[in-house]
Design a protein around this motif. Structure first.
Motif, PDB file in Angstrom:
ATOM      1  N   PHE A   1       8.827 -14.385  10.173  1.00 45.68           N
ATOM      2  CA  PHE A   1       9.424 -13.447   9.227  1.00 45.68           C
ATOM      3  C   PHE A   1       8.341 -12.516   8.697  1.00 45.68           C
ATOM      4  O   PHE A   1       7.272 -12.968   8.294  1.00 45.68           O
ATOM      5  N   THR A   2       8.641 -11.228   8.682  1.00 45.43           N
ATOM      6  CA  THR A   2       7.786 -10.263   8.002  1.00 45.43           C
ATOM      7  C   THR A   2       8.650  -9.510   7.000  1.00 45.43           C
ATOM      8  O   THR A   2       9.660  -8.902   7.371  1.00 45.43           O
ATOM      9  N   PHE A   3       8.262  -9.597   5.733  1.00 42.41           N
ATOM     10  CA  PHE A   3       8.957  -8.896   4.664  1.00 42.41           C
ATOM     11  C   PHE A   3       8.021  -7.828   4.109  1.00 42.41           C
ATOM     12  O   PHE A   3       6.914  -8.135   3.682  1.00 42.41           O
ATOM     13  N   LEU A   4       8.459  -6.579   4.140  1.00 46.42           N
ATOM     14  CA  LEU A   4       7.705  -5.489   3.527  1.00 46.42           C
ATOM     15  C   LEU A   4       8.444  -5.063   2.259  1.00 46.42           C
ATOM     16  O   LEU A   4       9.604  -4.646   2.316  1.00 46.42           O
ATOM     17  N   LEU A   5       7.768  -5.176   1.107  1.00 44.55           N
ATOM     18  CA  LEU A   5       8.376  -4.833  -0.168  1.00 44.55           C
ATOM     19  C   LEU A   5       7.555  -3.760  -0.863  1.00 44.55           C
ATOM     20  O   LEU A   5       6.323  -3.851  -0.916  1.00 44.55           O
ATOM     21  N   THR A   6       8.233  -2.755  -1.373  1.00 41.20           N
ATOM     22  CA  THR A   6       7.538  -1.790  -2.222  1.00 41.20           C
ATOM     23  C   THR A   6       7.281  -2.438  -3.584  1.00 41.20           C
ATOM     24  O   THR A   6       7.896  -3.454  -3.934  1.00 41.20           O
ATOM     25  N   GLU A   7       6.391  -1.834  -4.331  1.00 42.29           N
ATOM     26  CA  GLU A   7       6.142  -2.319  -5.698  1.00 42.29           C
ATOM     27  C   GLU A   7       7.430  -2.306  -6.518  1.00 42.29           C
ATOM     28  O   GLU A   7       7.696  -3.224  -7.304  1.00 42.29           O
ATOM     29  N   GLN A   8       8.239  -1.279  -6.323  1.00 37.55           N
ATOM     30  CA  GLN A   8       9.507  -1.223  -7.050  1.00 37.55           C
ATOM     31  C   GLN A   8      10.386  -2.419  -6.730  1.00 37.55           C
ATOM     32  O   GLN A   8      11.007  -3.000  -7.627  1.00 37.55           O
ATOM     33  N   ALA A   9      10.474  -2.791  -5.456  1.00 41.86           N
ATOM     34  CA  ALA A   9      11.318  -3.923  -5.074  1.00 41.86           C
ATOM     35  C   ALA A   9      10.884  -5.195  -5.783  1.00 41.86           C
ATOM     36  O   ALA A   9      11.716  -5.980  -6.243  1.00 41.86           O
ATOM     37  N   VAL A  10       9.571  -5.402  -5.872  1.00 45.99           N
ATOM     38  CA  VAL A  10       9.059  -6.611  -6.514  1.00 45.99           C
ATOM     39  C   VAL A  10       9.301  -6.584  -8.013  1.00 45.99           C
ATOM     40  O   VAL A  10       9.665  -7.595  -8.627  1.00 45.99           O
ATOM     41  N   ARG A  11       9.140  -5.418  -8.633  1.00 50.17           N
ATOM     42  CA  ARG A  11       9.121  -5.335 -10.092  1.00 50.17           C
ATOM     43  C   ARG A  11      10.445  -4.897 -10.714  1.00 50.17           C
ATOM     44  O   ARG A  11      10.576  -4.898 -11.937  1.00 50.17           O
TER      45      ARG A  11
END
Length: 276
Positions: free
Chosen positions: A165-175
């Motif tokens: 699995f590779t998950f790419l998250l922007t800072e917005q997605a995390v926060r």
């Protein structure tokens, strides 16, 4: 190419009929056409009866074997492109039952060996805490308790070491805070914890990352055979290899700019601490 969502289902029927008519006009039997295309006769039959949707490559091979004129090639390949695309609107998913949607996702995840997720706005259910999952279903009609349970059950797939699995998250997605601050800290802690699993890569794209290409949509790629793209009203499903290649290229572009491993964990830990 533009199309209306209702075209997608009809296009498969139209494509089957068009291929059958072109073969008959060329004076070829299904068996002769199959030999010219290096396919089986049963495969040609399934294409022409609509039991199986040919890929764009399949259609191009058939059109070459039929020596179709350029105008016909352009028209039929456009039809094939639509036939290999599916639209699932959100209201239809609600009518069918969101539990069925969860079963479909579990099936896709179970069949794939390599899964890639691009998450520009929110955390996906596979990575979410129960509180985050419940909050994400606030605008889903009906009793969400069973859907929450199914989403949490699906998370077991993350521990299947035969899959990557590779998950790419922007800072917005995390926060993006869809739960209270204390719960957001716990959610980010979960991301940090999951990033230690040997088959999971979590990449972070901070807001200040300099990139010319913007993060437009959430999308998921299952191996190199299928891609789903989501928006507010539903999702598109792409099966054509050329579409999937484009999404793989976009994913690779963002992946090259992402922070992984210790760097990603340090960023997430800072954001979790800020919520505390």
């Amino acid at each position: 190419m533009t199309f209306e969502p209702e075209q997608l289902g009809q296009s498969r029927t139209d494509l089957a009929a068009t291929l059958r008519d072109l073969r008959k006009r060329a004076g070829l039997t299904g068996d002769r056409l199959a030999r010219r295309c290096n396919m089986s006769q049963s495969q040609i039959s399934k294409f022409e009866t609509g039991k199986k949707t040919p890929t764009l490559v399949d259609v191009e091979r058939i059109l070459r074997a039929l020596d179709a004129p350029a105008g016909t090639v352009e028209e039929v390949t456009a039809l094939a492109r639509i036939a290999n695309t599916e639209w699932q609107d959100k209201r239809s998913s609600w009518r069918r039952g969101m539990e069925k949607r969860q079963a479909e996702l579990a099936s896709l995840e179970g069949e794939a060996a390599e899964l890639r997720y691009f998450l520009p706005a929110m955390i996906t259910g596979l990575l979410a805490t129960p509180e985050y999952v419940r909050a994400s279903l606030t605008h889903t009609p009906g009793d969400s308790s069973k859907i929450v349970a199914r989403k949490l059950e699906r998370q077991a797939i993350l521990y299947d070491t035969a899959k990557s699995f590779t998950f790419l998250l922007t800072e917005q997605a995390v926060r993006w805070a869809i739960v209270p601050e204390s719960a957001m800290a716990v959610q980010i802690d979960r991301l940090v914890s999951l990033s230690h699993l040997p088959n999971i890569r979590i990449g972070i794209l901070p807001i200040r990352t300099e990139m010319a290409r913007g993060p437009m949509n959430t999308f998921t790629i299952y191996d190199a055979r299928l891609a789903t793209v989501e928006n507010f009203t539903g999702r598109m499903i792409f099966r054509d290899s050329r579409d999937i290649s484009e999404y793989l290229a976009v994913f690779s572009h963002f992946e090259q700019h992402a922070h992984f491993g210790g760097e990603a964990r340090n960023l997430m830990q800072q954001w979790a601490d800020a919520y505390r």
